[in-house]
Structure formats: C-alpha cells, structure tokens
Motif scaffolding. Structure first.
Motif, PDB file in Angstrom:
ATOM      1  N   ILE A  69      42.218  32.992  15.364  1.00  0.00           N
ATOM      2  CA  ILE A  69      43.124  33.706  15.883  1.00  0.00           C
ATOM      3  C   ILE A  69      44.319  33.857  15.066  1.00  0.00           C
ATOM      4  N   GLY A  70      44.725  32.844  14.375  1.00  0.00           N
ATOM      5  CA  GLY A  70      45.717  32.645  13.447  1.00  0.00           C
ATOM      6  C   GLY A  70      45.626  33.736  12.125  1.00  0.00           C
ATOM      7  N   SER A  71      44.233  33.766  11.669  1.00  0.00           N
ATOM      8  CA  SER A  71      43.914  34.478  10.651  1.00  0.00           C
ATOM      9  C   SER A  71      43.567  35.917  10.899  1.00  0.00           C
ATOM     10  N   ASN A  72      43.752  36.412  12.126  1.00  0.00           N
ATOM     11  CA  ASN A  72      43.272  37.740  12.421  1.00  0.00           C
ATOM     12  C   ASN A  72      41.681  37.998  12.492  1.00  0.00           C
ATOM     13  N   LYS A  73      41.182  36.832  12.406  1.00  0.00           N
ATOM     14  CA  LYS A  73      39.690  37.248  12.613  1.00  0.00           C
ATOM     15  C   LYS A  73      39.389  37.294  14.123  1.00  0.00           C
ATOM     16  N   LYS A  99      54.620  27.800  18.255  1.00  0.00           N
ATOM     17  CA  LYS A  99      54.829  28.321  17.046  1.00  0.00           C
ATOM     18  C   LYS A  99      53.805  29.176  16.281  1.00  0.00           C
ATOM     19  N   GLN A 100      52.846  28.987  16.508  1.00  0.00           N
ATOM     20  CA  GLN A 100      51.879  29.628  15.777  1.00  0.00           C
ATOM     21  C   GLN A 100      51.125  30.895  16.318  1.00  0.00           C
ATOM     22  N   PHE A 101      51.044  30.817  17.908  1.00  0.00           N
ATOM     23  CA  PHE A 101      50.521  32.096  18.562  1.00  0.00           C
ATOM     24  C   PHE A 101      51.418  32.655  19.469  1.00  0.00           C
ATOM     25  N   LEU A 102      51.152  33.632  19.896  1.00  0.00           N
ATOM     26  CA  LEU A 102      51.525  34.304  21.435  1.00  0.00           C
ATOM     27  C   LEU A 102      50.788  33.875  22.454  1.00  0.00           C
ATOM     28  N   TYR A 103      51.482  33.349  23.533  1.00  0.00           N
ATOM     29  CA  TYR A 103      50.883  32.810  24.677  1.00  0.00           C
ATOM     30  C   TYR A 103      51.413  33.920  25.750  1.00  0.00           C
ATOM     31  N   GLN A 104      50.094  33.943  26.725  1.00  0.00           N
ATOM     32  CA  GLN A 104      50.322  34.852  27.897  1.00  0.00           C
ATOM     33  C   GLN A 104      51.315  34.157  28.859  1.00  0.00           C
ATOM     34  N   ASP A 105      52.047  35.187  29.378  1.00  0.00           N
ATOM     35  CA  ASP A 105      53.407  34.637  30.158  1.00  0.00           C
ATOM     36  C   ASP A 105      53.004  34.554  31.537  1.00  0.00           C
ATOM     37  N   HIS A 158      46.535  29.820  30.086  1.00  0.00           N
ATOM     38  CA  HIS A 158      46.928  31.149  29.214  1.00  0.00           C
ATOM     39  C   HIS A 158      45.710  31.497  28.296  1.00  0.00           C
ATOM     40  N   ILE A 159      45.630  32.822  27.853  1.00  0.00           N
ATOM     41  CA  ILE A 159      45.005  33.552  26.908  1.00  0.00           C
ATOM     42  C   ILE A 159      46.069  33.092  25.468  1.00  0.00           C
ATOM     43  N   VAL A 160      45.380  32.965  24.644  1.00  0.00           N
ATOM     44  CA  VAL A 160      46.388  32.910  23.275  1.00  0.00           C
ATOM     45  C   VAL A 160      45.874  33.993  22.202  1.00  0.00           C
ATOM     46  N   TYR A 161      46.938  34.539  21.843  1.00  0.00           N
ATOM     47  CA  TYR A 161      47.010  35.907  21.081  1.00  0.00           C
ATOM     48  C   TYR A 161      47.391  35.541  19.516  1.00  0.00           C
ATOM     49  N   ASN A 162      46.793  36.272  18.675  1.00  0.00           N
ATOM     50  CA  ASN A 162      47.317  36.604  17.465  1.00  0.00           C
ATOM     51  C   ASN A 162      48.895  37.132  17.542  1.00  0.00           C
ATOM     52  N   LYS A 163      49.833  36.708  16.655  1.00  0.00           N
ATOM     53  CA  LYS A 163      51.384  37.074  16.788  1.00  0.00           C
ATOM     54  C   LYS A 163      51.427  38.546  16.785  1.00  0.00           C
TER      55      LYS A 163
END
Length: 277
Positions: free
Chosen positions: A86-90, A106-112, A221-226
């Motif tokens: 997720i962090g590397s856009n894979k 600090k590394q990812f977007l989290y679902q609010d 939460h879902i975790v997203y690439n930033k």
C-alpha cells in the motif's frame, strides 16, 4: 521542439490527472485492494470453494454498488507485505481488520468513518464476578501477550494515563488456547483478547471461562495509500450512507448477534449474546 514537448507532456499529465479525479460508471477506475491471507472470522474467511466471505467482503460488495465509478480488484498477501505494498502504490487500499495506530497514521490514510468495530474483551473464570473492565485488572494476573499489536497498545495507553498500572506479561508467541486454559483452571485471573479470537478458540476448547466484559469498541478502518484522498473521501461518504440506511447495523447483527454501533454499556448488557454456548 522543446516547447512542443513540454506542452505535450503537460497535456498528457493533465489528462491522466483528470482521469484519476473523474472516474465514472462508464469509465471506472481500477482499485487494487489488498486482502490478508490470514483468515479472521467473522471479518474475513473462506468458504468451501476457497472464496473470501465474511463481514469485510459483504461491506466491500455494498461499496461496489454505491461506487460504480471504481472497479475493485482483490489480491491476497501477508498483512505486513500488504502494508508495504500500500505504501509503495502496489495496492491502492487494504481491508483487514485494521486498528489505527500513531505509527501507521504517519504512513497511510485511514478511513474516517468506521465500517465496524472490534470488541476487545476480558475472559475470566466462570466463578469470577469481579473483573469487568481494565480498571479491575490492577493487582490481577493477566495471561501473557505479544509485545506488539493493537491489544498491547490499548494496555500500554491505559498505563500511560492511569496511576494504578496493569501488570503486562509479554511473550513473543503466546498460545490463545493455553491462555484460556490458564484462566479456566485459575492459574491466571483474566485474558485480554478480541471477541472474535475468543469465540474461535472457545468453540474448540470449551474451557471453564466466560466474558467478564467488553472493555471498549475499537474502530476498524480501511487503509489507503496517501495519494488516494479522493477514493478515501468517496468511500467515507458511501459508508455514512450505508450506516444511515441501516446496512452496516444489519451486517453487525448477522455476524455478532448484536449491533456493535450501539454504546458500550448497551453492548455489555447484551454480552451473553456474544457468549459461546
């Protein structure tokens, strides 16, 4: 020629960026979703045909209907490698019963808007009527737990904000079955674990234990690439709508027999419905 080249590259970037921002039902954007290879009922597990099912997948199917501008594609991997991906856009996002931690924020977007909740709980001996919440654990003996992960963080945060501390006994690879047995035979006072883990283990071992209390509701939460702010916002909005329509509450009733969106006191009043019989 240089001017033409710069303009061409700029136009190409602009078109590409525009396509990302304006995914449509007729031209959906492909979204790569990381799933964990480690099954975790009732959130994510497989049927007899090895297809993923569970609360997480039913939620994703509801999102697919709400968001036809996205084409969700699922890939399976180990949790830590999924996070790296997720962090590397894979991967664009991952769903796997994720707790929010300061380090990962600090590394990812989290679902609010949480799509469900985990239920950290205390398993106690069936004769015990004194342990219901974390404040009851001072001067009590907990079963050993791994020195990492969401449960350890909850106890660590508790100790940081309270004068009377909980004694945390850590071990790298604790056995859930052995831990429940220690509570059942009185060698330890309580075990701190998630309800779904308790149910899965107690279904097999049938120790002389019960739920002392659900200590909190931990948002999932879902975790997203930033880079995926628009995807994040669209899924949050869809999740709000699903909750307003009662669809998420229906999933909770199906998989927990209770509504995890209710307040903690009400959940604890119905904790017998969570018990393994």
């Amino acid at each position: 020629m240089l001017t033409v080249l710069v303009l061409s590259v700029s136009l190409l970037y602009s078109c590409s960026n525009d396509n990302e921002q304006h995914a449509t039902k007729s031209h959906p954007k492909e979204i790569k979703v990381a799933l964990s290879a480690e099954v975790n009922p009732p959130y994510l597990y497989t049927d007899k045909n090895n297809h993923f099912i569970g609360l997480d997948m039913e939620y994703m199917k509801l999102l697919e209907k709400k968001l036809p501008q996205y084409d969700f594609k699922y890939e399976v991997g180990e949790e830590e490698s999924n996070l790296v991906g997720i962090g590397s856009n894979k991967f664009d996002m991952g769903i796997n019963w994720f707790f929010k931690t300061p380090e990962r924020e600090k590394q990812f977007l989290y679902q609010d808007v949480p799509y469900s909740y985990a239920l950290p709980m205390l398993a106690v001996n069936k004769k015990n009527n004194d342990i219901h919440q974390l404040s009851d654990l001072t001067q009590k003996r907990l079963t050993p737990m791994a020195p990492s992960g969401g449960l350890f963080s909850i106890l660590k945060q508790y100790n940081q904000t309270h004068d009377k501390k909980i004694d945390i006994d850590t071990i790298q690879s604790p056995s859930n079955g052995d831990n429940l047995k220690m509570v059942g035979n009185g060698r330890r006072d309580a075990m701190f674990l998630n309800w779904n883990t308790y149910k899965a283990v107690q279904d097999k071992v049938h120790e002389d234990v019960k739920i002392g209390g659900i200590v909190k509701k931990e948002p999932l939460h879902i975790v997203y690439n930033k880079d995926n702010q628009q995807l994040h916002d669209d899924i949050d909005q869809a999740t709000r709508e699903l909750k307003k329509e009662g669809k998420l509450q229906q999933l909770s009733q199906k998989y927990f027999d209770i509504n995890v969106f209710e307040d903690l006191n009400k959940i604890n009043r119905h904790k017998n419905q969570l018990e393994v019989h």
